[in-house]
Structure formats: structure tokens, C-alpha cells
Design a protein around this motif. Structure first.
Motif, PDB file in Angstrom:
ATOM      1  N   SER A 186     -36.406  -2.452 -16.673  1.00 55.55           N
ATOM      2  CA  SER A 186     -37.791  -2.290 -16.214  1.00 55.55           C
ATOM      3  C   SER A 186     -38.219  -3.479 -15.362  1.00 55.55           C
ATOM      4  N   ALA A 187     -37.771  -4.671 -15.769  1.00 57.90           N
ATOM      5  CA  ALA A 187     -38.128  -5.869 -15.009  1.00 57.90           C
ATOM      6  C   ALA A 187     -37.600  -5.775 -13.575  1.00 57.90           C
ATOM      7  N   CYS A 188     -36.396  -5.200 -13.441  1.00 56.49           N
ATOM      8  CA  CYS A 188     -35.820  -5.036 -12.099  1.00 56.49           C
ATOM      9  C   CYS A 188     -36.667  -4.080 -11.263  1.00 56.49           C
ATOM     10  N   LEU A 189     -37.216  -3.049 -11.944  1.00 56.33           N
ATOM     11  CA  LEU A 189     -38.008  -2.050 -11.234  1.00 56.33           C
ATOM     12  C   LEU A 189     -39.293  -2.645 -10.665  1.00 56.33           C
ATOM     13  N   ASP A 190     -39.824  -3.563 -11.462  1.00 54.12           N
ATOM     14  CA  ASP A 190     -41.117  -4.147 -11.151  1.00 54.12           C
ATOM     15  C   ASP A 190     -41.215  -4.642  -9.716  1.00 54.12           C
ATOM     16  N   VAL A 191     -40.207  -5.431  -9.320  1.00 53.65           N
ATOM     17  CA  VAL A 191     -40.239  -6.042  -7.988  1.00 53.65           C
ATOM     18  C   VAL A 191     -40.143  -4.965  -6.905  1.00 53.65           C
ATOM     19  N   ALA A 192     -39.264  -3.968  -7.140  1.00 56.30           N
ATOM     20  CA  ALA A 192     -39.100  -2.906  -6.144  1.00 56.30           C
ATOM     21  C   ALA A 192     -40.406  -2.128  -5.975  1.00 56.30           C
ATOM     22  N   GLU A 193     -41.090  -1.890  -7.116  1.00 56.19           N
ATOM     23  CA  GLU A 193     -42.359  -1.150  -7.052  1.00 56.19           C
ATOM     24  C   GLU A 193     -43.384  -1.921  -6.237  1.00 56.19           C
ATOM     25  N   ARG A 194     -43.399  -3.234  -6.431  1.00 59.16           N
ATOM     26  CA  ARG A 194     -44.356  -4.041  -5.671  1.00 59.16           C
ATOM     27  C   ARG A 194     -44.034  -4.027  -4.189  1.00 59.16           C
ATOM     28  N   ARG A 195     -42.761  -3.788  -3.922  1.00 60.37           N
ATOM     29  CA  ARG A 195     -42.343  -3.732  -2.519  1.00 60.37           C
ATOM     30  C   ARG A 195     -42.736  -2.384  -1.908  1.00 60.37           C
ATOM     31  N   GLY A 196     -43.256  -1.475  -2.720  1.00 65.94           N
ATOM     32  CA  GLY A 196     -43.690  -0.195  -2.197  1.00 65.94           C
ATOM     33  C   GLY A 196     -42.658   0.904  -2.349  1.00 65.94           C
ATOM     34  N   VAL A 197     -41.569   0.635  -3.061  1.00 65.51           N
ATOM     35  CA  VAL A 197     -40.555   1.675  -3.284  1.00 65.51           C
ATOM     36  C   VAL A 197     -41.015   2.545  -4.452  1.00 65.51           C
ATOM     37  N   ASP A 198     -40.889   3.852  -4.284  1.00 63.10           N
ATOM     38  CA  ASP A 198     -41.262   4.778  -5.351  1.00 63.10           C
ATOM     39  C   ASP A 198     -40.102   4.858  -6.336  1.00 63.10           C
ATOM     40  N   VAL A 199     -40.237   4.172  -7.461  1.00 57.28           N
ATOM     41  CA  VAL A 199     -39.123   4.099  -8.414  1.00 57.28           C
ATOM     42  C   VAL A 199     -39.469   4.857  -9.684  1.00 57.28           C
ATOM     43  N   SER A 200     -38.557   5.687 -10.139  1.00 53.29           N
ATOM     44  CA  SER A 200     -38.766   6.323 -11.434  1.00 53.29           C
ATOM     45  C   SER A 200     -37.666   5.853 -12.382  1.00 53.29           C
ATOM     46  N   LEU A 201     -38.057   5.666 -13.619  1.00 54.46           N
ATOM     47  CA  LEU A 201     -37.100   5.200 -14.635  1.00 54.46           C
ATOM     48  C   LEU A 201     -36.984   6.275 -15.702  1.00 54.46           C
ATOM     49  N   ALA A 202     -35.758   6.637 -16.013  1.00 54.72           N
ATOM     50  CA  ALA A 202     -35.541   7.609 -17.076  1.00 54.72           C
ATOM     51  C   ALA A 202     -34.618   6.991 -18.102  1.00 54.72           C
ATOM     52  N   VAL A 203     -35.008   7.132 -19.363  1.00 54.90           N
ATOM     53  CA  VAL A 203     -34.201   6.572 -20.443  1.00 54.90           C
ATOM     54  C   VAL A 203     -33.863   7.690 -21.407  1.00 54.90           C
ATOM     55  N   SER A 204     -32.610   7.752 -21.793  1.00 58.40           N
ATOM     56  CA  SER A 204     -32.228   8.780 -22.751  1.00 58.40           C
ATOM     57  C   SER A 204     -31.260   8.199 -23.771  1.00 58.40           C
ATOM     58  N   GLY A 205     -31.350   8.711 -24.959  1.00 58.17           N
ATOM     59  CA  GLY A 205     -30.465   8.255 -26.023  1.00 58.17           C
ATOM     60  C   GLY A 205     -31.057   7.089 -26.783  1.00 58.17           C
ATOM     61  N   ALA A 206     -30.636   6.955 -28.027  1.00 60.87           N
ATOM     62  CA  ALA A 206     -31.175   5.900 -28.886  1.00 60.87           C
ATOM     63  C   ALA A 206     -30.622   4.537 -28.465  1.00 60.87           C
ATOM     64  N   ALA A 207     -31.438   3.497 -28.705  1.00 58.60           N
ATOM     65  CA  ALA A 207     -31.041   2.146 -28.322  1.00 58.60           C
ATOM     66  C   ALA A 207     -29.815   1.704 -29.121  1.00 58.60           C
ATOM     67  N   VAL A 208     -28.884   1.055 -28.431  1.00 57.50           N
ATOM     68  CA  VAL A 208     -27.737   0.451 -29.120  1.00 57.50           C
ATOM     69  C   VAL A 208     -27.748  -1.040 -28.784  1.00 57.50           C
ATOM     70  N   ALA A 209     -27.092  -1.817 -29.640  1.00 56.49           N
ATOM     71  CA  ALA A 209     -27.050  -3.263 -29.402  1.00 56.49           C
ATOM     72  C   ALA A 209     -26.099  -3.560 -28.249  1.00 56.49           C
ATOM     73  N   VAL A 210     -26.602  -4.241 -27.234  1.00 55.15           N
ATOM     74  CA  VAL A 210     -25.769  -4.610 -26.089  1.00 55.15           C
ATOM     75  C   VAL A 210     -25.830  -6.135 -25.957  1.00 55.15           C
ATOM     76  N   PRO A 211     -24.691  -6.836 -25.997  1.00 56.52           N
ATOM     77  CA  PRO A 211     -24.705  -8.298 -25.887  1.00 56.52           C
ATOM     78  C   PRO A 211     -25.282  -8.754 -24.538  1.00 56.52           C
ATOM     79  N   ALA A 212     -25.877  -9.956 -24.553  1.00 60.07           N
ATOM     80  CA  ALA A 212     -26.556 -10.451 -23.347  1.00 60.07           C
ATOM     81  C   ALA A 212     -25.657 -10.479 -22.099  1.00 60.07           C
ATOM     82  N   PRO A 213     -24.399 -10.979 -22.183  1.00 59.46           N
ATOM     83  CA  PRO A 213     -23.575 -10.996 -20.964  1.00 59.46           C
ATOM     84  C   PRO A 213     -23.327  -9.595 -20.417  1.00 59.46           C
TER      85      PRO A 213
END
Lengths: 213, 349
Positions: free
Chosen positions: B249-276
Motif C-alpha cells: 500500500s505504501a508503494c501505491l501511495d506515491v503513484a496515486e499522488r502522481r495521478g496514476v489510477d491505482v487499484s489494489l486487490a488482496v486475496s487470501g489470508a495473511a501469512v508470515a513473510v520475512p522482512a528480506p
């Protein structure tokens, strides 16, 4: 002309949906609208071809009971929800809704879902495709690798044209895959007139064999 | 130290005592000879370990001590010279005991005590000594004993000092290693941070140097990418239930401010993903979004077996990337007017 009844607790949404549908080609007439499900049972709404149902009618609990009653009566229901909740979407399909749309999805998906629902056909918008692709329930139907890929690409792109290009198949093949997936889902879980009709049509079209049942 | 003591013991035995053994009158000469040989054997047995600079094993030490004390007793009491005279074995045995028990102060003192006690008790038994004899014997005993005890004391002190010096050296080594490790960690952290800043530092450098025209499209695109990467970096340490979606979502933020029409879709339950891994999964999103012109769809899909983050946008001449790191596979391609980049990762099951 296809007719629809809109059930939503926000008058602005009712008006917006009615406007979108009337702009369709061909236009769809919204013959009734209401803030609760009575509009679909009484008056002109009782004979509407499609019921567009908001799942969250003023309360925190989704109106799954209302959905079940409508489907049992043979009504063709398109669920139109605020939330992109995979579990709820899958529950709605299991109960017999022909489509599950989130309000983030635009007019074109709502139009297409309504038109296909009027013909008794399912429509799988991208968010729902994502829910199906991410389905981890134990009793989920077995999908082929190609079917899964179609679901994923459709979810990722929102464009069937893109899916067809990417997978090197025709647009109608993309639709056939999506339909086939929905038939597989219709064949499990609770009985519902809409699901039975869906499977019967799939058999007629040669999409599934009787042995698959 | 032991080598020197062994040398002393051997020198005393063969240099001084051998002549006494030969020259003196004995009641039973063969017992004295056996005692002499036994002492020589103990020296020889110790020589093996001493030459290798290791301590003789406990059984050798214990056996050696018993043999030495027995030999002293035998040489003095059973076969000693007629009349109460200090025997050759008295001093020699002390050196042997030192060789054997240098590191064991308690047993050493006990053995010395035993040796002296036996000798003192036996002295008058062997015959009634006159004053002169007692004085002579006392002088010999005192001289020998004090030298030997002094040697033991010095050895002990040396040993302690060595241990202290070694501890100090080890501590200094440990500190030096820690300083090195900390320096290295800091350098690593700085590298990581610079790496996470991504394109920001070179971009700033180029702008400062005037290499880059801030009005140009390439510069704008690079700024968009740098802003996205920074925004994502800030989101990385937030405490949220679903960090992957939060960072996307943070990545989307900047693009949206730039005027790009961005849609985000999320599916499936959250799983643990390591930071790297999250970094690798979101990096392509940032890059592709910075190239998007008007529309982009970002999706996060989590199935039973994998996590897939994809961007489909209308980028022109977007990046064609394909790489794999931390188990994340990235691939991208152009399909008609669509530019697609997808990062996939399979959690270890």
C-alpha cells in the motif's frame, strides 16, 4: 428489457447503481429499490429478473439468511458488498449467489454481472477470482493448472483481453474457463435452484460430463 | 621449569649421589642399588612427558611419588650407611618430588613432610648421634629443603603470573575481536541502509552535480521511484497485522499522488513473510509503478502454496526484469498495451 431490484441501505448507492444500469447497453431498468430486503419480495421488485443485494444492511453481520431465502425462491442474486472478504464471497457462492462484487469494482463489472445473472449465468469479477484462487478450504473443487492460471491472471489484471494475450488463448476460452470453474464450485455444497440450473446448462453445453457430478 | 628440575635431579643423582653410593659403606648394598635404579627409572619415565612439555598423567605422578618415597625409605632405613649420617638419597628425593608434584602444592608438601618426618625419626634410630652429627645432618637437611621449597615457591609464583598474563592477553584479544565485529556490523548496517535507500543517493548526487535535469521525464521517473522506495522503507518498521499488504500500500501511495489510477486487490489470508523477502516482493512493485502512465493494478494473492505480488500497468517501455533472490522469483513482460511484473515466493512448508 432486463429488470433489477437494488437493496442497499444507502440511498446514494441505490441511485448510483440505478444510473449505471440505465446507462448500460442494452439498458437495465431498476424497477424497485429499498433499504431492506422487503423491496425484493413485495411490489414491482418481486418480479425483477435480478436482485442486487448489499450484504451489510445496517448491521455488522452479513445478510446471509436473506440471501439464502432469495436463492431458495429461485431468485438470481448479485451480491454487492462493501468488503472484499474472501470467506464471505465463497459463502455467498456456496449459497447460490450468481456473482459477488465489491463496491471497489466499477460499473462495467456490475453491468456485466447483472446481464449475465439475468440469463441465469454466473459472473466472476476479478476480486472473486482472487478469492477462488486463494481458496484454502478443505472441500474446494480441484482446478486444473490452466484454470488456476486464468483465475490468477484475471485477478491480477482486471482485463480479459490481457489474460487472453498473456496465456495465448482466445477471449471466449477465457470465459469458458471461468464458467467451468464456477460450475465446479456449483457442484459442491448446498443445493440451490440457481446452481442446479448452472450445472444443467453446463451439461447441455458439453462443458461437464454427467460422470463429473 | 620441569625440564630444569629434571635436569637438576638427574645431575644430582649421577653427579653427586653416584659417587656416594659407590664410596659409602652399606648394610645391604643391593637395596641401595635398587633404590638408586628406581629413582633413575622415575626420572626416565617423567622425561617422556617433560620433554613434550606436558604434565605426566595422575597415575604416573601417584606411582612415581610412592616409588620415590619408598626408595628413599629403603635407601636410608634398610640399606643406609652404618651410623647416623645423612644419606645421599635425602636431597635427591626432594628433587624427584619436585619434578613429579610441581603443580600440586598440597601433595607436594605432604610428600615433603612425610619424607622429612621419616628421615628425622629414623636418624636417631640408626644409632645414637653426637652433637656434631646432628648439626651436620641438620645443616644438610635445612639447606637442601630450603632450596627445594624456594624452587617450588618460585615455580608457583611464575605459574600464577603466567596464568594472569594469559588471562589479560585473552581479554585483550576478546575486546579486539568485539571491536572488529561491531565495526563490521556497523559497516554492514550502513551498507544495508544505503541499499535500502535504493536509488535515492545516486539520484540526489546526480541532481546536486547538475548531471540530471529536474524538468526532464527521466529525472521525474527516477524521483518517483526513489520516493516510492523511501515510502516503502518507512512502512517497513510499522507494527501492523499484515506487513506485506501495508508495504505494498505504501508503494501505491506515491503513484496515486502522481495521478496514476491505482487499484489494489488482496486475496487470501495473511501469512508470515520475512522482512528480506518482503523487500524482494515489493521492490518490483515500486519499479513498475514508477513507470505507470495512467492506470495500474496491484494485486497480492496468497494461496495455499505461494505468495504472488503482481503489477499490471499501462507503462511505456517499462522495465523488463527477471531475477531471483531470497527465494523470490521476479518476471515481467509486455502484452499488448499491458506491462506486467510479478514476484512469487513459496513459503517453506
Amino acid at each position: 428489457m432486463v429488470t433489477a431490484v437494488v437493496i442497499d441501505d444507502h440511498p446514494a448507492i441505490q441511485a448510483g447503481v440505478a444510473h449505471w444500469l440505465s446507462c448500460g447497453d442494452p439498458p437495465i431498468q431498476v424497477c424497485a429499490a429499498g433499504t431492506d430486503v422487503r423491496a425484493a419480495w413485495l411490489g414491482p421488485g418481486a418480479t425483477a429478473d435480478v436482485v442486487i443485494l448489499d450484504l451489510h444492511l445496517g448491521g455488522p453481520a452479513p445478510a446471509l439468511g436473506e440471501l439464502r431465502r432469495l436463492v431458495r425462491a429461485g431468485r438470481r442474486v448479485v451480491v454487492y458488498s462493501m468488503r472484499a472478504d474472501d470467506d464471505i464471497a465463497l459463502r455467498c457462492l456456496e449459497l447460490g449467489a450468481l456473482s459477488y462484487l465489491t463496491k471497489a469494482e466499477g460499473a462495467e463489472h456490475l453491468l456485466e454481472a447483472t446481464v449475465t445473472a439475468a440469463a441465469g449465468q454466473p459472473y466472476t469479477p476479478p476480486a472473486l477470482a482472487g478469492a477462488l484462487a486463494g481458496d484454502r478450504s478443505a472441500h474446494r473443487p480441484v482446478l486444473s493448472a490452466r484454470e488456476t492460471e486464468v483465475l490468477v491472471e484475471w485477478f491480477q489484471s482486471e482485463s480479459k483481453d490481457y489474460v487472453a494475450r498473456r496465456l495465448g488463448i482466445s477471449l471466449s476460452t477465457v470465459n469458458t474457463h471461468l464458467e467451468h470453474i464456477r460450475v465446479k464450485y456449483a457442484m459442491r455444497g448446498r443445493e440451490a435452484p440457481t446452481k442446479a440450473a448452472l450445472v444443467a446448462r453446463a451439461i447441455q453445453d458439453g462443458l461437464v460430463e454427467l460422470d463429473d457430478l | 621449569m620441569r625440564v630444569v628440575l629434571l635436569g637438576v635431579a638427574v645431575a644430582v643423582q649421577f653427579g653427586l649421589c653416584l659417587s656416594q653410593l659407590v664410596g659409602q659403606e652399606y648394610r645391604a648394598r643391593w637395596v641401595a642399588v635398587v633404590a638408586f635404579v628406581a629413582l633413575a627409572v622415575v626420572s626416565a619415565a617423567c622425561a617422556g612427558w617433560v620433554s613434550r612439555r606436558t604434565e605426566p598423567p595422575v597415575w604416573v605422578v601417584a606411582g612415581g611419588t610412592v616409588v620415590v618415597l619408598a626408595a628413599a625409605f629403603a635407601a636410608t632405613a634398610l640399606a643406609g650407611p652404618a651410623g647416623p649420617v645423612p644419606d645421599w638419597s635425602f636431597g635427591l628425593v626432594g628433587w624427584h618430588l619436585l619434578v613429579l608434584l610441581l603443580d600440586r602444592v598440597g601433595p607436594l608438601l605432604v610428600a615433603f613432610g612425610w619424607h622429612v618426618a621419616v628421615s628425622v625419626v629414623w636418624f636417631p634410630v640408626a644409632g645414637s648421634p653426637d652433637r656434631e652429627r646432628i648439626a651436620e645432618a641438620g645443616t644438610v637437611a635445612l639447606g637442601t629443603l630450603s632450596v627445594q621449597l624456594a624452587v617450588a615457591l618460585i615455580a608457583r609464583m611464575l605459574h600464577r603470573r603466567t596464568a594472569q598474563a594469559m588471562a589479560v592477553a585473552a581479554e585483550r584479544d576478546r575486546l579486539a575481536t568485539r571491536v572488529l565485529a561491531v565495526e563490521q556490523a556497523e559497516r554492514g548496517q550502513r551498507d544495508v541502509f544505503a541499499g535500502q535507500l535504493g536509488t535515492t543517493l545516486p539520484l540526489l548526487a546526480d541532481l546536486a552535480d547538475g548531471v540530471l535535469d529536474p524538468r526532464g521525464e527521466p529525472a521525474r521517473r527516477r524521483c518517483a521511484l526513489a520516493a516510492t522506495q523511501l515510502r516503502r522503507l518507512f512502512a517497513e518498521n510499522d507494527e501492523v497485522p499484515d506487513p506485506l499488504v501495508h508495504e505494498v500500500s505504501a508503494c501505491l501511495d506515491v503513484a496515486e499522488r502522481r495521478g496514476v489510477d491505482v487499484s489494489l486487490a488482496v486475496s487470501g489470508a495473511a501469512v508470515a513473510v520475512p522482512a528480506p523477502v518482503r523487500r524482494e516482493l515489493t521492490a518490483p512493485v515500486a519499479v513498475t509503478l514508477s513507470h505507470a502512465r495512467t492506470r495500474a493494478r496491484v494485486s497480492v494473492l496468497r494461496t495455499a502454496t505461494e505468495v504472488r505480488v503482481a503489477v499490471v500497468s499501462d507503462a511505456v517501455a517499462g522495465p523488463q526484469v527477471a531475477w531471483a533472490a531470497h527465494g523470490v522469483e521476479v518476471e515481467s513482460g509486455t502484452y499488448g498495451e499491458y506491462q506486467r511484473t510479478e514476484a512469487r515466493w513459496s513459503p517453506p512448508s
